[in-house]
Design a protein around this motif. Sequence first.
Motif, PDB file in Angstrom:
ATOM      1  N   ASP A  99       0.783  -1.235   0.000  1.00 52.31           N
ATOM      2  CA  ASP A  99       0.000   0.000   0.000  1.00 52.31           C
ATOM      3  C   ASP A  99       0.812   1.281   0.000  1.00 52.31           C
ATOM      4  O   ASP A  99       0.257   2.370  -0.135  1.00 52.31           O
ATOM      5  CB  ASP A  99      -0.938   0.022   1.211  1.00 52.31           C
ATOM      6  CG  ASP A  99      -0.192   0.087   2.550  1.00 52.31           C
ATOM      7  OD1 ASP A  99       1.055   0.138   2.551  1.00 52.31           O
ATOM      8  OD2 ASP A  99      -0.874   0.067   3.600  1.00 52.31           O
ATOM      9  N   LEU A 103      -0.923   4.783  -1.165  1.00 52.88           N
ATOM     10  CA  LEU A 103      -1.300   5.803  -0.187  1.00 52.88           C
ATOM     11  C   LEU A 103      -0.572   7.117  -0.443  1.00 52.88           C
ATOM     12  O   LEU A 103      -1.140   8.200  -0.255  1.00 52.88           O
ATOM     13  CB  LEU A 103      -1.017   5.294   1.229  1.00 52.88           C
ATOM     14  CG  LEU A 103      -1.842   4.080   1.669  1.00 52.88           C
ATOM     15  CD1 LEU A 103      -1.420   3.625   3.065  1.00 52.88           C
ATOM     16  CD2 LEU A 103      -3.328   4.384   1.632  1.00 52.88           C
ATOM     17  N   SER A 124      -7.265  -3.582  -8.844  1.00 51.04           N
ATOM     18  CA  SER A 124      -6.366  -4.499  -8.160  1.00 51.04           C
ATOM     19  C   SER A 124      -6.691  -5.939  -8.520  1.00 51.04           C
ATOM     20  O   SER A 124      -7.802  -6.260  -8.950  1.00 51.04           O
ATOM     21  CB  SER A 124      -6.489  -4.310  -6.641  1.00 51.04           C
ATOM     22  OG  SER A 124      -5.610  -5.192  -5.953  1.00 51.04           O
ATOM     23  N   LEU A 129      -6.530  -4.073  -0.363  1.00 54.14           N
ATOM     24  CA  LEU A 129      -6.406  -2.615  -0.235  1.00 54.14           C
ATOM     25  C   LEU A 129      -7.733  -1.890  -0.435  1.00 54.14           C
ATOM     26  O   LEU A 129      -7.775  -0.665  -0.370  1.00 54.14           O
ATOM     27  CB  LEU A 129      -5.380  -2.098  -1.246  1.00 54.14           C
ATOM     28  CG  LEU A 129      -3.956  -2.645  -1.085  1.00 54.14           C
ATOM     29  CD1 LEU A 129      -3.032  -2.041  -2.137  1.00 54.14           C
ATOM     30  CD2 LEU A 129      -3.415  -2.378   0.311  1.00 54.14           C
ATOM     31  N   LYS A 132      -8.830   0.554   2.388  1.00 54.71           N
ATOM     32  CA  LYS A 132      -8.033   1.778   2.490  1.00 54.71           C
ATOM     33  C   LYS A 132      -8.417   2.773   1.407  1.00 54.71           C
ATOM     34  O   LYS A 132      -8.480   3.982   1.660  1.00 54.71           O
ATOM     35  CB  LYS A 132      -6.543   1.436   2.409  1.00 54.71           C
ATOM     36  CG  LYS A 132      -6.060   0.621   3.598  1.00 54.71           C
ATOM     37  CD  LYS A 132      -4.561   0.366   3.546  1.00 54.71           C
ATOM     38  CE  LYS A 132      -4.127  -0.422   4.775  1.00 54.71           C
ATOM     39  NZ  LYS A 132      -2.667  -0.672   4.788  1.00 54.71           N
TER      40      LYS A 132
END
Length: 289
Positions: A99, A103, A124, A129, A132
């Motif tokens: 990540d 991020l 993905s 993830l 998030k």
Amino acid sequence: MTTANAILLIVCPDVAGIVASLSSFVLQHDGNLVDVDFHTDREQKLFLGRLEWSLASFALNRQDLQSALATLCDPYNGRWQLHFSDTPQRIALFVSKQDHCLLDLLHRTTFKDIPNAEIVVVISNHHGLQAKVQAHGQISGIPFHVLTITKENKAQIEADQLALLKEYNVDLLVLAKYMQILSPTFLSTFPNTINIHHSFLPAFVGAKPYHQAHARGVKIIGATAHFATVELDAGPIIEQEVVRVSHRDSVDDLVRKGKDVERTVLGRAVRLHLLRRVLTYGNKTVVFA
């Protein structure tokens, strides 16, 4: 209110008078140059240049500017691009399980470190993830698509990915630690793709470069952001950085230090590209930073 700028990128055979011709064109139409940079590749006898000027008092509208530049630049028998600083640019991220690059790019775009850029979709091959991105999406509403890829379904999944890039009208694809190799068919369809590789290329290409580096006993490790091409980890390099390591560092230490470098290098590369400061020629780049 910030005035928009026009940005001209050009690469062509090197002949006398190009700089004077381009600069005079801007001046003749009441333009104010705000950034000018040129490079000559003497081995290949190529001229590479970037001009940026304010449109505040410029005499030509955007459509007429495109036509006028064609008249000016086409005789140089090269290639050129015209961009405008206020044109929104739409980014897609491909991710897997890690990540840190995801991020970092979410942060940079949210807080406008990368101007006029928006992450419009994250795709993905794993679900990990999603939470998030959705937490970040409470602010920006970024959709997250999971397309699980196997050897058997790779062609179909890539077709689905390309369909999503078209649906979201994506300008730039960033492989933010997407641990899959894109096929030649995919890259020929969508070549505007930036990848982050966790080594200082051309050293340690392919999988597990930190393990390779540790086994070799190197004293520096690094990361490389480059345009993705058919040849694995061999596309034109945009940005690189290194960090020192020692015999005391384990593989885990190298990975930890490497992640810091990866996010920084990828963020820089994406920003430079979106600011129209990267010009490719052959398998090389000139970065007008």
